[in-house]
Write a protein that holds these residues in place. Structure first.
Motif, PDB file in Angstrom:
ATOM      1  N   GLY A   1      67.555 -95.688 -32.523  1.00 40.67           N
ATOM      2  CA  GLY A   1      66.937 -96.565 -33.525  1.00 40.67           C
ATOM      3  C   GLY A   1      67.041 -98.037 -33.178  1.00 40.67           C
ATOM      4  O   GLY A   1      66.021 -98.739 -33.106  1.00 40.67           O
ATOM      5  N   PRO A   2      68.251 -98.560 -32.924  1.00 42.44           N
ATOM      6  CA  PRO A   2      68.372 -99.978 -32.570  1.00 42.44           C
ATOM      7  C   PRO A   2      67.673-100.326 -31.249  1.00 42.44           C
ATOM      8  O   PRO A   2      67.120-101.419 -31.111  1.00 42.44           O
ATOM      9  CB  PRO A   2      69.883-100.183 -32.439  1.00 42.44           C
ATOM     10  N   ARG A   3      67.681 -99.404 -30.320  1.00 44.59           N
ATOM     11  CA  ARG A   3      67.018 -99.664 -29.030  1.00 44.59           C
ATOM     12  C   ARG A   3      65.513 -99.799 -29.214  1.00 44.59           C
ATOM     13  O   ARG A   3      64.887-100.685 -28.631  1.00 44.59           O
ATOM     14  CB  ARG A   3      67.312 -98.533 -28.046  1.00 44.59           C
ATOM     15  N   ILE A   4      64.936 -98.908 -30.013  1.00 49.00           N
ATOM     16  CA  ILE A   4      63.497 -98.954 -30.257  1.00 49.00           C
ATOM     17  C   ILE A   4      63.126-100.195 -31.063  1.00 49.00           C
ATOM     18  O   ILE A   4      62.083-100.805 -30.837  1.00 49.00           O
ATOM     19  CB  ILE A   4      63.038 -97.659 -30.962  1.00 49.00           C
ATOM     20  N   GLU A   5      63.992-100.581 -31.979  1.00 48.22           N
ATOM     21  CA  GLU A   5      63.731-101.784 -32.774  1.00 48.22           C
ATOM     22  C   GLU A   5      63.712-103.040 -31.894  1.00 48.22           C
ATOM     23  O   GLU A   5      62.917-103.949 -32.106  1.00 48.22           O
ATOM     24  CB  GLU A   5      64.797-101.923 -33.858  1.00 48.22           C
ATOM     25  N   ALA A   6      64.557-103.068 -30.877  1.00 44.83           N
ATOM     26  CA  ALA A   6      64.713-104.266 -30.050  1.00 44.83           C
ATOM     27  C   ALA A   6      63.828-104.296 -28.810  1.00 44.83           C
ATOM     28  O   ALA A   6      63.621-105.362 -28.229  1.00 44.83           O
ATOM     29  CB  ALA A   6      66.172-104.400 -29.614  1.00 44.83           C
ATOM     30  N   ASN A   7      63.299-103.142 -28.386  1.00 46.41           N
ATOM     31  CA  ASN A   7      62.606-103.072 -27.096  1.00 46.41           C
ATOM     32  C   ASN A   7      61.337-102.236 -27.169  1.00 46.41           C
ATOM     33  O   ASN A   7      61.177-101.408 -28.049  1.00 46.41           O
ATOM     34  CB  ASN A   7      63.518-102.405 -26.047  1.00 46.41           C
TER      35      ASN A   7
ATOM     36  N   GLY B   1      74.348 -84.068 -32.439  1.00 45.38           N
ATOM     37  CA  GLY B   1      73.559 -84.001 -33.663  1.00 45.38           C
ATOM     38  C   GLY B   1      72.405 -84.986 -33.746  1.00 45.38           C
ATOM     39  O   GLY B   1      72.339 -85.973 -33.012  1.00 45.38           O
ATOM     40  N   ILE B   2      71.515 -84.680 -34.655  1.00 39.69           N
ATOM     41  CA  ILE B   2      70.298 -85.469 -34.881  1.00 39.69           C
ATOM     42  C   ILE B   2      70.624 -86.897 -35.315  1.00 39.69           C
ATOM     43  O   ILE B   2      70.005 -87.846 -34.849  1.00 39.69           O
ATOM     44  CB  ILE B   2      69.407 -84.783 -35.948  1.00 39.69           C
ATOM     45  N   GLN B   3      71.598 -87.057 -36.210  1.00 38.94           N
ATOM     46  CA  GLN B   3      71.923 -88.412 -36.672  1.00 38.94           C
ATOM     47  C   GLN B   3      72.394 -89.274 -35.505  1.00 38.94           C
ATOM     48  O   GLN B   3      72.108 -90.474 -35.455  1.00 38.94           O
ATOM     49  CB  GLN B   3      72.956 -88.396 -37.794  1.00 38.94           C
ATOM     50  N   ALA B   4      73.104 -88.676 -34.559  1.00 39.22           N
ATOM     51  CA  ALA B   4      73.548 -89.434 -33.384  1.00 39.22           C
ATOM     52  C   ALA B   4      72.355 -89.928 -32.569  1.00 39.22           C
ATOM     53  O   ALA B   4      72.392 -91.032 -32.017  1.00 39.22           O
ATOM     54  CB  ALA B   4      74.476 -88.581 -32.525  1.00 39.22           C
ATOM     55  N   ILE B   5      71.290 -89.140 -32.508  1.00 39.83           N
ATOM     56  CA  ILE B   5      70.060 -89.580 -31.819  1.00 39.83           C
ATOM     57  C   ILE B   5      69.475 -90.777 -32.549  1.00 39.83           C
ATOM     58  O   ILE B   5      69.119 -91.787 -31.936  1.00 39.83           O
ATOM     59  CB  ILE B   5      69.035 -88.426 -31.745  1.00 39.83           C
ATOM     60  N   ARG B   6      69.391 -90.690 -33.860  1.00 45.17           N
ATOM     61  CA  ARG B   6      68.866 -91.816 -34.655  1.00 45.17           C
ATOM     62  C   ARG B   6      69.722 -93.073 -34.464  1.00 45.17           C
ATOM     63  O   ARG B   6      69.195 -94.170 -34.285  1.00 45.17           O
ATOM     64  CB  ARG B   6      68.804 -91.446 -36.127  1.00 45.17           C
TER      65      ARG B   6
ATOM     66  N   VAL C   1      62.982 -95.515 -16.467  1.00 42.70           N
ATOM     67  CA  VAL C   1      62.704 -96.164 -17.742  1.00 42.70           C
ATOM     68  C   VAL C   1      62.627 -97.669 -17.503  1.00 42.70           C
ATOM     69  O   VAL C   1      63.431 -98.227 -16.765  1.00 42.70           O
ATOM     70  CB  VAL C   1      63.753 -95.809 -18.825  1.00 42.70           C
ATOM     71  N   GLU C   2      61.605 -98.257 -18.074  1.00 44.60           N
ATOM     72  CA  GLU C   2      61.449 -99.708 -18.055  1.00 44.60           C
ATOM     73  C   GLU C   2      61.427-100.162 -19.502  1.00 44.60           C
ATOM     74  O   GLU C   2      60.904 -99.460 -20.372  1.00 44.60           O
ATOM     75  CB  GLU C   2      60.137-100.101 -17.380  1.00 44.60           C
ATOM     76  N   PHE C   3      62.025-101.313 -19.767  1.00 41.51           N
ATOM     77  CA  PHE C   3      61.989-101.836 -21.132  1.00 41.51           C
ATOM     78  C   PHE C   3      61.680-103.319 -21.095  1.00 41.51           C
ATOM     79  O   PHE C   3      61.903-104.003 -20.093  1.00 41.51           O
ATOM     80  CB  PHE C   3      63.299-101.573 -21.883  1.00 41.51           C
ATOM     81  N   THR C   4      61.154-103.781 -22.216  1.00 42.21           N
ATOM     82  CA  THR C   4      60.925-105.207 -22.434  1.00 42.21           C
ATOM     83  C   THR C   4      61.515-105.548 -23.788  1.00 42.21           C
ATOM     84  O   THR C   4      61.194-104.903 -24.798  1.00 42.21           O
ATOM     85  CB  THR C   4      59.418-105.534 -22.435  1.00 42.21           C
ATOM     86  N   GLU C   5      62.408-106.545 -23.799  1.00 40.94           N
ATOM     87  CA  GLU C   5      62.985-106.983 -25.068  1.00 40.94           C
ATOM     88  C   GLU C   5      61.895-107.658 -25.890  1.00 40.94           C
ATOM     89  O   GLU C   5      61.191-108.540 -25.392  1.00 40.94           O
ATOM     90  CB  GLU C   5      64.138-107.950 -24.825  1.00 40.94           C
ATOM     91  N   LYS C   6      61.758-107.249 -27.126  1.00 42.29           N
ATOM     92  CA  LYS C   6      60.704-107.778 -27.988  1.00 42.29           C
ATOM     93  C   LYS C   6      60.892-109.261 -28.274  1.00 42.29           C
ATOM     94  O   LYS C   6      59.908-110.010 -28.323  1.00 42.29           O
ATOM     95  CB  LYS C   6      60.653-106.991 -29.301  1.00 42.29           C
ATOM     96  N   LYS C   7      62.129-109.715 -28.459  1.00 41.05           N
ATOM     97  CA  LYS C   7      62.365-111.116 -28.820  1.00 41.05           C
ATOM     98  C   LYS C   7      62.241-112.065 -27.641  1.00 41.05           C
ATOM     99  O   LYS C   7      61.746-113.176 -27.778  1.00 41.05           O
ATOM    100  CB  LYS C   7      63.746-111.281 -29.453  1.00 41.05           C
TER     101      LYS C   7
END
Length: 131
Positions: free
Chosen positions: A55-61, A46-51, A87-93
């Protein structure tokens, strides 16, 4: 736009949404019954599971994603795509960098309005061409 182009547009919207931090752009590419089976994680539906997941991943990276298609075929109102993701990510903090790569199977379903939405996402992580 033919069906293959429409599926590719949905995939590109997902990746551009992830890379730009736009969760709602990602969600708009998903079928209401989307099933995600990521390696070493519980299956979600479901869509909520995607959010909840992204959501937390996008907020942090911040992200940079890629996908190389190995097989792509439309079967009536469903499309199957198999390939290799990066996929490459950079932690915002902290600025710490990380990432991953692996294989990915995506299934899209065509909706009555002609749009294509992600129905199934299955991945496995690991280096491409690893022995």
């Amino acid at each position: 736009m033919d069906d293959k182009d429409a599926v590719m547009a949905a995939l590109n919207d997902w990746m551009e949404g992830l890379d730009s931090g736009d969760l709602e752009r990602m969600v708009k590419t998903c079928d209401p019954e989307v099933v995600v089976c990521n390696e070493r994680q519980p299956t979600t539906v479901g869509i909520q599971a995607i959010r909840d997941k992204y959501g937390p991943r996008i907020e942090a990276n911040t992200f940079r994603s890629g996908f190389e298609i190995e097989h792509f075929k439309v079967y009536g109102d469903q499309a199957l795509m198999v390939g290799h993701f990066t996929v490459e990510f950079t932690e915002k903090k902290t600025g710490r960098k990380g990432g991953g790569a692996g294989r990915l199977v995506l299934t899209y379903r065509k909706h009555p309005d002609g749009s294509w939405k992600l129905l199934l996402d299955i991945d496995n992580n690991g280096e491409r061409n690893a022995t």
